[in-house]
Each structure stands twice: as C-alpha cells, then as structure tokens.
Design a protein around this motif. Structure first.
Motif, PDB file in Angstrom:
ATOM      1  N   PRO A  96     -33.889 100.155  24.462  1.00 20.39           N
ATOM      2  CA  PRO A  96     -33.478  98.512  24.878  1.00 20.39           C
ATOM      3  C   PRO A  96     -34.645  97.633  25.395  1.00 20.39           C
ATOM      4  O   PRO A  96     -34.626  96.351  24.430  1.00 20.39           O
ATOM      5  CB  PRO A  96     -32.451  98.634  25.329  1.00 20.39           C
ATOM      6  N   PHE A 101     -35.514  93.557  24.871  1.00 22.77           N
ATOM      7  CA  PHE A 101     -34.507  92.905  25.541  1.00 22.77           C
ATOM      8  C   PHE A 101     -34.229  92.387  27.240  1.00 22.77           C
ATOM      9  O   PHE A 101     -33.476  91.852  27.608  1.00 22.77           O
ATOM     10  CB  PHE A 101     -33.244  94.431  25.949  1.00 22.77           C
ATOM     11  N   MET A 137     -26.914  88.153  26.366  1.00 21.13           N
ATOM     12  CA  MET A 137     -27.371  88.853  25.955  1.00 21.13           C
ATOM     13  C   MET A 137     -27.107  89.896  25.294  1.00 21.13           C
ATOM     14  O   MET A 137     -27.750  90.421  24.137  1.00 21.13           O
ATOM     15  CB  MET A 137     -28.238  90.136  27.154  1.00 21.13           C
ATOM     16  N   VAL A 138     -25.632  90.439  25.188  1.00 27.29           N
ATOM     17  CA  VAL A 138     -25.112  90.915  24.851  1.00 27.29           C
ATOM     18  C   VAL A 138     -24.795  90.382  22.984  1.00 27.29           C
ATOM     19  O   VAL A 138     -24.928  90.736  21.995  1.00 27.29           O
ATOM     20  CB  VAL A 138     -23.686  91.254  24.901  1.00 27.29           C
ATOM     21  N   THR A 141     -28.017  90.578  21.473  1.00 26.58           N
ATOM     22  CA  THR A 141     -27.901  92.540  20.612  1.00 26.58           C
ATOM     23  C   THR A 141     -27.200  92.314  19.382  1.00 26.58           C
ATOM     24  O   THR A 141     -28.170  92.905  19.344  1.00 26.58           O
ATOM     25  CB  THR A 141     -28.302  93.324  21.933  1.00 26.58           C
ATOM     26  N   SER A 255     -25.418  97.363  25.196  1.00 28.88           N
ATOM     27  CA  SER A 255     -25.604  95.718  25.456  1.00 28.88           C
ATOM     28  C   SER A 255     -25.136  95.952  26.950  1.00 28.88           C
ATOM     29  O   SER A 255     -25.674  94.921  28.131  1.00 28.88           O
ATOM     30  CB  SER A 255     -25.501  94.698  24.945  1.00 28.88           C
ATOM     31  N   ALA A 259     -27.401  94.963  30.071  1.00 30.15           N
ATOM     32  CA  ALA A 259     -27.284  94.267  30.623  1.00 30.15           C
ATOM     33  C   ALA A 259     -26.442  93.889  32.282  1.00 30.15           C
ATOM     34  O   ALA A 259     -26.769  92.834  32.905  1.00 30.15           O
ATOM     35  CB  ALA A 259     -25.885  92.645  29.815  1.00 30.15           C
TER      36      ALA A 259
END
Length: 342
Positions: A96, A101, A137-138, A141, A255, A259
């Motif tokens: 990731p 990410f 962030m989720v 992704t 994620s 995160a």
C-alpha cells in the motif's frame, strides 16, 4: 454454496506458481520456527522494557511501555496490511505504501499547514482529525484500487501505473506547497512527515490498538478465504468465495490498518515489504494462518530490537525509522533487480 478450504494455494507471484515454495523448506517445521521468532521477540521486548533504566523506574517504564505499544500497532498494521494487499494483488512486490498510500497522508498534512498555518496541526489533534483523515485515506484507497482490481480492464500494470503516477503527483504537489511555507511552519510539518515511533500521537494509541484487534480478528476468520484468493478469481469463485465482496472487504481492512498506523506514527514506505518478505522466507509456506503471525512477530522484533540497539549501542534513538527505510529501500531494489519482473 458451502466454502471449501484450499490445501495448497499457489504463490502470488504474477500468477505463476513456485514449486519450491509450495511446501515448507527442509529444516525446522513451521511451529518450531514460529516459536524461535516468538522467543526472540519476547526477549527483545523484555530487554527494552527493563534494561539500562536510569533515574525514575516508573517514568522510564511507562514511556518505554508506550513506545512498545506503538511499535506493536505499527508492526501489526504494516505486516498484516502488506501480506493481505500482496495476496489480493497476486504480487510480492507491491505494498500500500509503495502504491502511493502514504502520499495521501503527506498531502493532507501539507494542505492543513498551507491553508491554516503551522499551529493547526497541534490545535486539531484529537479524535475528529483522526476520524477525518482515516475516512479520506480509506475513500481514496477504495475508489482507486477497487476499480483497478475488479474492473474488466484492470491489470497489474495499469494498477501500478495509476498508483505510481498518483503517488508522484501527490508528492510533487506536497513538495511545491512545502516550498511556500516559512521555515518555522516547515519544521512543524516535517515532524509529521517521517516515522516517529518514540514520539507518536499517544492519544491515538488506544483507538489504533482497538482497530488492529478488530481488523485482525476479521482477517484471521477469513484466512482460508485469503488462501483461496491466492488461486485467482476463477478458482476462488469455483471454491465458493465471492471474489468481488472479499476484495472489497480486504481493501477496506488494509486501508484502515495503514491509515491508523500512519496517523499514529507517520508514514513508513518499505517496512511492510521487508516484514512480509521475511515472513514468507521464514515460514516457507503460503498459508495465511502461518504467514500473518510470523510477519507480525518479525515486524515487532525488527522495531523493538532495532530501537534497543540504537539507544544503548549507538546512542541514536531517533534514527530507527530512517535506518529501516534506507535498508528496506535497498532490499526492495535488490529483490526487484534479482527477480527481474513485477
């Protein structure tokens, strides 16, 4: 349809199986290897907690216990997140963090300082900020990777291209905005853009630990489904696994893990790659019930043991993440050049 548990999934290496890696290598059995790593990890943790304490024992022990808790969360998040991510991508190189990410986190922090000033980072620390940046962030992704993995035209090369390009774009924008900051604001921002295991956001630790426990329980319950996903979409579907649903669930869990780890201790690009690679090497198998615990123990051993050596041998306690990223990047390049393919 009832779910069938696959016994020997193929290696996630570009869709090609590895005959030598299908069974544990000659030597110690997997439980014995696991026991050796567990003993080494426990020894490192006990040594770091109790040895070379000067001054107040209560103060030093509480601080060290917080650091070990942070390391446990970071090791768990990166180890489990990377192994699961490599399973659903069928590739041992992608992680990731490598796919951009961390660039999302860096851009969010940079935008906050650029718009509201350096004092905003400390003023906004708390659960609302943690929840907001985790959701962002989720969402990034899920929107990007789920489309790339499950779309009809999705492929490894398209996913790699899009992920790297977006990561570079986010980093370039972050660098441009950082050049516009005053020196004092940049100093405040820089402390959030590098791994900070000994000065993590302690207020986030209970929440991050709870997320790791819940996520770990869900992943452990789905270990056999992850084994099926190693076989590919068609084979997993034939075994009764809903491929698209499992893909979405696993991406969501990855994620959340990354995160939380990034919000707690900052971005770490190559740490997850190293732990996952060593876990596969040490176990000599592909079953997630063996690889996931091994990856966590190796990650925790690396962080705690490295911190102990740096503090009491080299007297450079704040350099662990720098050393790990440097060595991890070198291992990543060496592995990529030796393998010669994605």
């Amino acid at each position: 349809m009832s779910e069938t548990r696959p016994s020997a999934p193929a290696a996630p290496d570009g869709g090609r199986s590895e005959r030598k890696g299908a069974r544990p290598r000659a030597g110690l059995p997997v439980p014995a290897r696991f026991a050796v790593v567990a003993v080494l990890t426990a020894t490192a943790v006990v040594s770091y907690l109790f040895l070379f304490i000067q001054g107040s024992f209560d103060f030093a022990f509480e601080r060290r216990l917080t650091v070990v808790g942070t390391m446990a969360v970071v090791a768990f998040a990166h180890a489990v997140g990377t192994v699961v991510f490599q399973t659903i991508t069928h590739n041992r190189i992608l992680t990731p963090s490598i796919m951009g990410f961390d660039a999302v986190y860096i851009l969010m922090q940079t935008l906050l300082v650029s718009v509201f000033g350096g004092s905003v980072l400390a003023a906004t620390d708390g659960m609302p900020k943690l929840i907001t940046q985790t959701l962002l962030m989720v969402c990034f992704t899920m929107l990007l990777f789920r489309w790339l993995f499950s779309g009809r035209g999705g492929s490894l090369h398209v996913m790699l291209l899009v992920g790297v390009v977006l990561g570079l774009a986010f980093r370039s924008l972050s660098d441009f905005l950082q050049r516009l900051l005053s020196p004092s604001e940049y100093d405040v921002l820089a402390t959030r853009l590098f791994g900070r295991l000994t000065s993590a956001e302690v207020a986030y630790l209970p929440v991050a630990a709870l997320v790791c426990l819940v996520t770990g329980a869900v992943v452990w319950h789905r270990c056999h489904r992850l084994d099926a996903l190693l076989l590919g979409r068609d084979a997993a579907t034939n075994l009764g696994v809903a491929h698209k649903r499992e893909l979405t669930v696993m991406l969501l869990l990855v994620s959340l893990l990354i995160a939380m780890s990034t919000a707690l201790a900052g971005p770490m690009t190559f740490f997850g790659f190293v732990t996952a690679m060593l876990a596969y090497q040490f176990t000599g198998a592909h079953r997630h019930a063996a690889v996931l615990p091994m990856a966590f123990l190796i990650g925790l051993l690396t962080l705690v043991g490295g911190q102990f050596v740096l503090e009491h041998v080299f007297y450079a306690s704040g350099m662990l993440t720098v050393v790990i990223e440097f060595l991890g990047g070198a291992v990543f390049l060496a592995h990529l050049l030796r393998k010669g393919t994605l």
